[in-house]
Motif scaffolding. Structure first.
Motif, PDB file in Angstrom:
ATOM      1  N   ARG A 149      20.068 -16.446 -11.689  1.00  0.00           N
ATOM      2  CA  ARG A 149      18.855 -17.195 -11.372  1.00  0.00           C
ATOM      3  C   ARG A 149      18.500 -17.054  -9.903  1.00  0.00           C
ATOM      4  N   GLU A 150      19.526 -17.089  -9.039  1.00  0.00           N
ATOM      5  CA  GLU A 150      19.264 -17.032  -7.607  1.00  0.00           C
ATOM      6  C   GLU A 150      18.707 -15.683  -7.176  1.00  0.00           C
ATOM      7  N   GLU A 151      18.993 -14.631  -7.898  1.00  0.00           N
ATOM      8  CA  GLU A 151      18.484 -13.305  -7.561  1.00  0.00           C
ATOM      9  C   GLU A 151      17.151 -13.016  -8.244  1.00  0.00           C
ATOM     10  N   SER A 152      16.615 -13.969  -8.983  1.00  0.00           N
ATOM     11  CA  SER A 152      15.354 -13.755  -9.676  1.00  0.00           C
ATOM     12  C   SER A 152      14.191 -13.741  -8.695  1.00  0.00           C
ATOM     13  N   ILE A 153      13.118 -13.078  -9.105  1.00  0.00           N
ATOM     14  CA  ILE A 153      11.848 -13.142  -8.388  1.00  0.00           C
ATOM     15  C   ILE A 153      10.891 -13.939  -9.258  1.00  0.00           C
ATOM     16  N   PHE A 154      10.212 -14.895  -8.651  1.00  0.00           N
ATOM     17  CA  PHE A 154       9.368 -15.818  -9.387  1.00  0.00           C
ATOM     18  C   PHE A 154       7.897 -15.481  -9.143  1.00  0.00           C
ATOM     19  N   ALA A 155       7.111 -15.521 -10.199  1.00  0.00           N
ATOM     20  CA  ALA A 155       5.712 -15.089 -10.134  1.00  0.00           C
ATOM     21  C   ALA A 155       4.777 -16.275 -10.282  1.00  0.00           C
ATOM     22  N   ASN A 156       3.848 -16.402  -9.339  1.00  0.00           N
ATOM     23  CA  ASN A 156       2.746 -17.353  -9.462  1.00  0.00           C
ATOM     24  C   ASN A 156       1.526 -16.714 -10.117  1.00  0.00           C
ATOM     25  N   ASN A 157       1.422 -15.397  -9.994  1.00  0.00           N
ATOM     26  CA  ASN A 157       0.301 -14.657 -10.564  1.00  0.00           C
ATOM     27  C   ASN A 157       0.823 -13.357 -11.172  1.00  0.00           C
ATOM     28  N   TYR A 158       0.009 -12.749 -11.986  1.00  0.00           N
ATOM     29  CA  TYR A 158       0.369 -11.442 -12.544  1.00  0.00           C
ATOM     30  C   TYR A 158       0.400 -10.402 -11.428  1.00  0.00           C
ATOM     31  N   VAL A 159       1.482  -9.636 -11.373  1.00  0.00           N
ATOM     32  CA  VAL A 159       1.623  -8.568 -10.381  1.00  0.00           C
ATOM     33  C   VAL A 159       2.202  -7.347 -11.079  1.00  0.00           C
ATOM     34  N   ASP A 160       1.535  -6.213 -10.924  1.00  0.00           N
ATOM     35  CA  ASP A 160       2.011  -4.936 -11.449  1.00  0.00           C
ATOM     36  C   ASP A 160       2.421  -4.062 -10.267  1.00  0.00           C
ATOM     37  N   LEU A 161       3.732  -3.937 -10.043  1.00  0.00           N
ATOM     38  CA  LEU A 161       4.205  -3.121  -8.923  1.00  0.00           C
ATOM     39  C   LEU A 161       3.799  -1.659  -9.079  1.00  0.00           C
ATOM     40  N   GLY A 162       3.543  -1.224 -10.307  1.00  0.00           N
ATOM     41  CA  GLY A 162       3.127   0.158 -10.515  1.00  0.00           C
ATOM     42  C   GLY A 162       1.798   0.466  -9.854  1.00  0.00           C
ATOM     43  N   LYS A 163       0.971  -0.557  -9.638  1.00  0.00           N
ATOM     44  CA  LYS A 163      -0.323  -0.355  -8.993  1.00  0.00           C
ATOM     45  C   LYS A 163      -0.271  -0.587  -7.481  1.00  0.00           C
ATOM     46  N   ILE A 164       0.906  -0.936  -6.986  1.00  0.00           N
ATOM     47  CA  ILE A 164       1.091  -1.118  -5.546  1.00  0.00           C
ATOM     48  C   ILE A 164       1.501   0.218  -4.945  1.00  0.00           C
ATOM     49  N   ASP A 165       0.727   0.719  -3.975  1.00  0.00           N
ATOM     50  CA  ASP A 165       1.127   1.984  -3.355  1.00  0.00           C
ATOM     51  C   ASP A 165       1.568   1.820  -1.902  1.00  0.00           C
ATOM     52  N   THR A 166       1.367   0.622  -1.311  1.00  0.00           N
ATOM     53  CA  THR A 166       1.783   0.370   0.067  1.00  0.00           C
ATOM     54  C   THR A 166       2.478  -0.979   0.127  1.00  0.00           C
ATOM     55  N   ILE A 167       3.669  -1.016   0.721  1.00  0.00           N
ATOM     56  CA  ILE A 167       4.439  -2.253   0.826  1.00  0.00           C
ATOM     57  C   ILE A 167       4.766  -2.502   2.285  1.00  0.00           C
ATOM     58  N   GLY A 168       4.358  -3.674   2.772  1.00  0.00           N
ATOM     59  CA  GLY A 168       4.630  -4.059   4.152  1.00  0.00           C
ATOM     60  C   GLY A 168       5.696  -5.129   4.234  1.00  0.00           C
ATOM     61  N   PHE A 169       6.461  -5.100   5.323  1.00  0.00           N
ATOM     62  CA  PHE A 169       7.554  -6.059   5.510  1.00  0.00           C
ATOM     63  C   PHE A 169       7.454  -6.699   6.885  1.00  0.00           C
ATOM     64  N   ASP A 170       7.715  -8.003   6.925  1.00  0.00           N
ATOM     65  CA  ASP A 170       7.956  -8.690   8.188  1.00  0.00           C
ATOM     66  C   ASP A 170       9.395  -8.388   8.618  1.00  0.00           C
ATOM     67  N   TYR A 171       9.751  -8.824   9.809  1.00  0.00           N
ATOM     68  CA  TYR A 171      11.082  -8.548  10.347  1.00  0.00           C
ATOM     69  C   TYR A 171      11.984  -9.786  10.278  1.00  0.00           C
ATOM     70  N   ASP A 172      11.676 -10.817  11.105  1.00  0.00           N
ATOM     71  CA  ASP A 172      12.539 -11.995  11.207  1.00  0.00           C
ATOM     72  C   ASP A 172      12.601 -12.756   9.905  1.00  0.00           C
ATOM     73  N   TYR A 173      13.814 -13.040   9.442  1.00  0.00           N
ATOM     74  CA  TYR A 173      14.075 -13.779   8.216  1.00  0.00           C
ATOM     75  C   TYR A 173      13.487 -13.097   6.985  1.00  0.00           C
ATOM     76  N   THR A 174      13.175 -11.816   7.102  1.00  0.00           N
ATOM     77  CA  THR A 174      12.714 -11.046   5.946  1.00  0.00           C
ATOM     78  C   THR A 174      13.600  -9.824   5.787  1.00  0.00           C
ATOM     79  N   LEU A 175      13.414  -8.830   6.664  1.00  0.00           N
ATOM     80  CA  LEU A 175      14.315  -7.674   6.643  1.00  0.00           C
ATOM     81  C   LEU A 175      15.665  -8.023   7.251  1.00  0.00           C
TER      82      LEU A 175
END
Length: 610
Positions: A130-156
Motif C-alpha cells: 500500500r505504501e508503494e502505491s500511486i494514488f490517482a485523483n484523475n485519469y492519467v495515461d502515462l503512454g500519452k506523456i512524452d515529457t516528465i519534469g522533476f523537482d529536486y528537494d524532497y523529490t529526487l
C-alpha cells in the motif's frame, strides 16, 4: 449495514497498536512517540512515556462536542478502558437498548484489540504494498506523456531530520544575532521537535497561533506556543465561526505547506512559548515576521546549503531505486527535464552523491535557480547557461537546450519555445475522451514535485500539465491507520455516530427534552474523545496531514484539486509501466446521498454473533 460486518470482523482479529511502532519512507521520518494521557482538574497534558513530560498543554473541554478539546485518561485500576466505552442511559427503554448494544460492541472491540495477535509478516507485506502505491485523483495515461519534469528537494533527493534541525538552529541564531532576541534562547534547550509540526498548517500573523485548517478554511485546531487553545478562544477570535473571511485569510494566514516549513512552524511556537514562560511582553505579529524572515535569510545566505553539500552522507537519504525509474522512462522514449529552485553547485553535490558523477547525461534539460512559482507566471525572463567548470553564468544567448548542459533562471514560456512540446501526431491526442480535455498542447507533460504551491498549482492551473505530488506522509499515516488501536478508534466513531442517528430516529420529531440533549451531547463528547485518541496515535498535536478533525484538511483539498497523482516517493514509479493508466476511485467525488448503499442502522444482533 451489510458492508460494515467484514470491517468489524477484521477489527476483532487485530491487536492493540504496539507503542514502539515506527515507519520510515524516503525523505520523511516520523517515529511514533507513545503517549499516556494525564488528566487534572484544569487541563490535560500529553506525556511522553519514554522520557520526561513535555510542556504541551491542552485546554479544557470546549462547548463544541464534535470538535472536542480533551483526550481522557482512560485507565482504571484493572487497566481496561472505561471512559471511552461507557455510554449514558435514557428513560426511554428503546433508546437505552440502542445505547446498551452500542456499549457492548465498543467494549467487545476494545477487548478484542487488546487480546488478539496479528500475523506481523503478512501485515507488513500488505502494508508495504500500500505504501508503494500511486494514488490517482484523475485519469492519467502515462503512454500519452512524452515529457516528465522533476523537482529536486524532497523529490529526487530526500533529507534526514538533521536538515530541519540545521535550519532551525541557524534561524534561531539569526534571531539572536540580527534581531536582538534574548541570548538565553541559545542556552535554553530550544531545538527542532519532529513531533510538533506537520505539513499543511498555517500561522496567523496577527496572533502567532499555529492553525490547522479544514477544506472550508475552518480552524479545526490552534496552538499558541505549546498550548492548545480551547474552542471558545477560536470562536472569539474568528467571528464565532472559527473562520476568517477571504480577505482576512489572505491578510492574516501564512501557509506552511512544504516540508521545509516544518522547522519555521516549530520555531514560531517555541519562541512564543519562551516569551510566555518568562512573562516577557511580545508582539505576536513581530515574532512571526522575525522568524519567517530569519528562515528566509537562512535559505538565501546559502549557509546551510554549504554544510549539506559538504556532508551529504549526514543529510541525504539513500534512494537506490531512482536510477531505475529514470532508466525506465528513458527506455520508453520519454524526455526528462530537471527544474529546481536550488543553485547549481548545491544541486550538483546532491545529485553526484545520489546518482554518481555522470548524472548530467540522464537529462534532456537541466534548469537550476528557476524561481518557482514565478517561473510559471513570468513571460519574458530568458535562460542563462551555467559554466560547469566555474559555476559562473555565461553571456551568450540560449536559443536551444543541449543535453548535459545546465541552465538557470528563465520561464515556462521560454521553455516551451525552446522545446518541441506540440502534441504527438496520432489520433489519440485529437480528443482525450476519458479526461474530457480538448486542449492537449501541454497535457503531454507530467511534472513531479513536493511543494503544492511552488511546484504544481500553476503548472496545473495555468498550463494544464499533468501533476504528481510527492507526499511521504501518506506512507506513514497508512502504516499507523492500519494498526488495531487506530482501526478500533475509527470503528468506535462509526458506531457512536450510528447510535446518534438511531437515537434521534427513536426520539422522533418532538422537541428535545433536557434528558434527550444530555444523552446526545454525551455521545458527541465520546465521538470527540475518540477523535482525540486518533490524534494521539498519529504522534503529533494536530493529527492527520489530510484530515482537520472530522473534515478533509485544506492541504488534502488542494492535493485533490491540483494534483492528478500523489505518491509516497518517486521510487514508487518503478512498480508501474511507463504506459500505465491510472483510474481514480469512483467514490471520492460523490455526494453523501450517492455513497449511501444500505440502511443507516447496524444489525446489532448480527454483529454481536460475528
Amino acid at each position: 449495514m451489510n458492508s460494515f460486518v467484514p470491517r468489524v470482523a477484521t477489527l476483532l482479529s487485530l491487536p492493540l497498536l504496539q507503542p514502539a511502532a515506527s515507519f520510515q519512507v524516503p525523505g520523511f521520518t516520523r517515529p511514533h512517540r507513545p503517549t499516556s494521557l494525564r488528566v487534572s482538574e484544569n487541563f490535560l497534558s500529553f506525556e511522553d512515556v519514554s522520557g520526561p513530560a513535555t510542556n504541551t498543554q491542552i485546554a479544557p473541554h470546549a462547548d463544541d462536542p464534535i470538535v472536542g478539546e480533551l483526550v481522557p485518561e482512560h485507565e482504571r485500576p484493572n487497566g481496561e478502558s472505561d471512559i471511552l466505552t461507557t455510554l449514558p442511559r435514557h428513560s426511554n427503554p428503546r433508546v437505552t437498548e440502542i445505547l446498551i448494544k452500542t456499549e457492548q460492541l465498543l467494549q467487545q472491540f476494545h477487548k478484542a484489540a487488546q487480546n488478539m495477535k496479528l500475523e506481523e509478516a503478512a501485515a507488513d507485506k500488505e502494508s508495504e504494498e500500500r505504501e508503494e502505491s500511486i494514488f490517482a485523483n484523475n485519469y492519467v495515461d502515462l503512454g500519452k506523456i512524452d515529457t516528465i519534469g522533476f523537482d529536486y528537494d524532497y523529490t529526487l533527493v530526500t533529507y534526514t531530520d538533521d536538515l530541519l534541525d540545521l535550519i532551525y538552529e541557524k534561524a534561531l541564531a539569526r534571531l539572536v544575532s540580527d534581531r536582538q532576541y534574548p541570548s538565553e534562547m541559545l542556552d535554553s534547550g530550544l531545538k527542532y521537535d519532529p513531533f510538533f509540526s506537520i505539513r499543511g498548517l498555517a500561522v496567523d500573523k496577527e496572533t502567532g497561533w499555529i492553525t490547522h485548517l479544514s477544506y472550508t478554511h475552518k480552524v479545526a485546531v490552534a496552538w499558541e506556543g505549546r498550548t492548545k487553545l480551547p474552542t471558545s478562544r477560536l470562536l472569539q477570535e474568528y467571528r464565532m465561526k472559527r473562520a476568517l473571511d477571504p480577505a482576512g485569510r489572505k491578510k492574516r494566514l501564512k501557509p506552511l505547506n512544504d516540508l521545509f516549513s516544518m522547522s519555521e512552524c516549530c520555531l514560531i511556537a517555541d519562541t512564543i512559548q519562551f516569551f510566555k514562560d518568562r512573562n516577557i511582553a511580545y508582539s505576536p505579529k513581530n515574532v512571526v515576521n522575525d522568524v519567517l524572515q530569519a528562515v528566509t535569510e537562512t535559505h538565501l545566505s546559502g549557509e546551510f546549503h554549504r554544510l549539506v553539500a559538504a556532508h551529504p552522507e549526514r543529510y541525504f537519504r539513500p534512494t537506490p531505486h531512482l536510477s531505475q525509474v529514470l532508466s525506465n522512462f528513458k527506455a520508453a522514449g520519454k524526455r526528462l527535464i530537471f527544474v529546481s529552485n536550488s543553485p547549481f553547485w548545491y544541486v550538483d553535490a546532491g545529485m553526484k552523491y545520489i546518482f554518481g558523477h555522470d548524472w548530467l547525461k540522464e537529462w534532456d534539460a537541466i534548469i537550476t535557480s528557476a524561481g518557482k512559482p514565478n517561473f510559471y507566471t513570468d513571460t519574458s525572463r530568458p535562460f542563462r547557461e551555467v559554466c560547469l567548470e566555474t559555476g559562473r553564468l555565461l553571456f551568450r544567448e540560449v536559443d536551444s537546450f543541449e543535453a548535459g548542459k545546465v541552465y538557470t533562471e528563465g520561464c515556462l514560456n521560454e521553455l516551451m519555445r525552446l522545446m518541441d512540446w506540440s502534441p504527438k501526431h496520432n489520433t489519440d491526442y485529437e480528443l482525450n475522451l476519458v479526461s474530457g480535455s480538448h486542449d492537449v498542447a501541454t497535457a503531454n507533460v507530467l511534472y513531479i514535485g513536493d511543494s503544492l504551491f511552488a511546484d504544481l498549482v500553476d503548472a496545473k492551473r495555468q498550463y494544464g500539465w499533468t501533476t504528481a505530488a510527492v507526499t511521504p506522509e501518506v506512507g506513514y499515516e497508512m502504516d499507523v491507520q492500519n494498526k488495531a488501536d487506530f482501526v478500533m478508534s475509527q470503528q468506535s466513531i462509526e458506531l457512536l455516530l450510528n447510535a446518534l442517528r438511531m437515537v434521534q430516529d427513536q426520539l422522533g420529531i418532538t422537541i428535545r427534552t433536557r434528558e434527550d440533549k444530555k444523552v446526545l451531547n454525551e455521545l458527541e463528547r465520546l465521538v470527540s474523545l475518540w477523535r482525540d485518541r486518533e490524534t494521539s496515535i498519529l504522534g503529533n498535536p494536530f493529527g492527520s496531514v489530510f484530515r482537520a478533525r472530522y473534515q478533509p484538511s485544506l492541504f488534502a483539498h488542494s492535493l485533490r484539486r491540483y494534483c492528478d497523482l500523489y505518491m509516497t516517493s518517486v521510487s514508487s514509479l518503478r512498480f508501474y509501466s511507463p504506459e500505465h493508466r491510472f483510474y481514480p476511485e469512483q467514490t471520492h467525488r460523490l455526494l453523501a446521498h450517492e455513497i449511501q448503499d444500505g440502511p443507516t442502522c447496524f444489525d446489532f444482533d448480527g454483529l454481536m454473533r460475528d
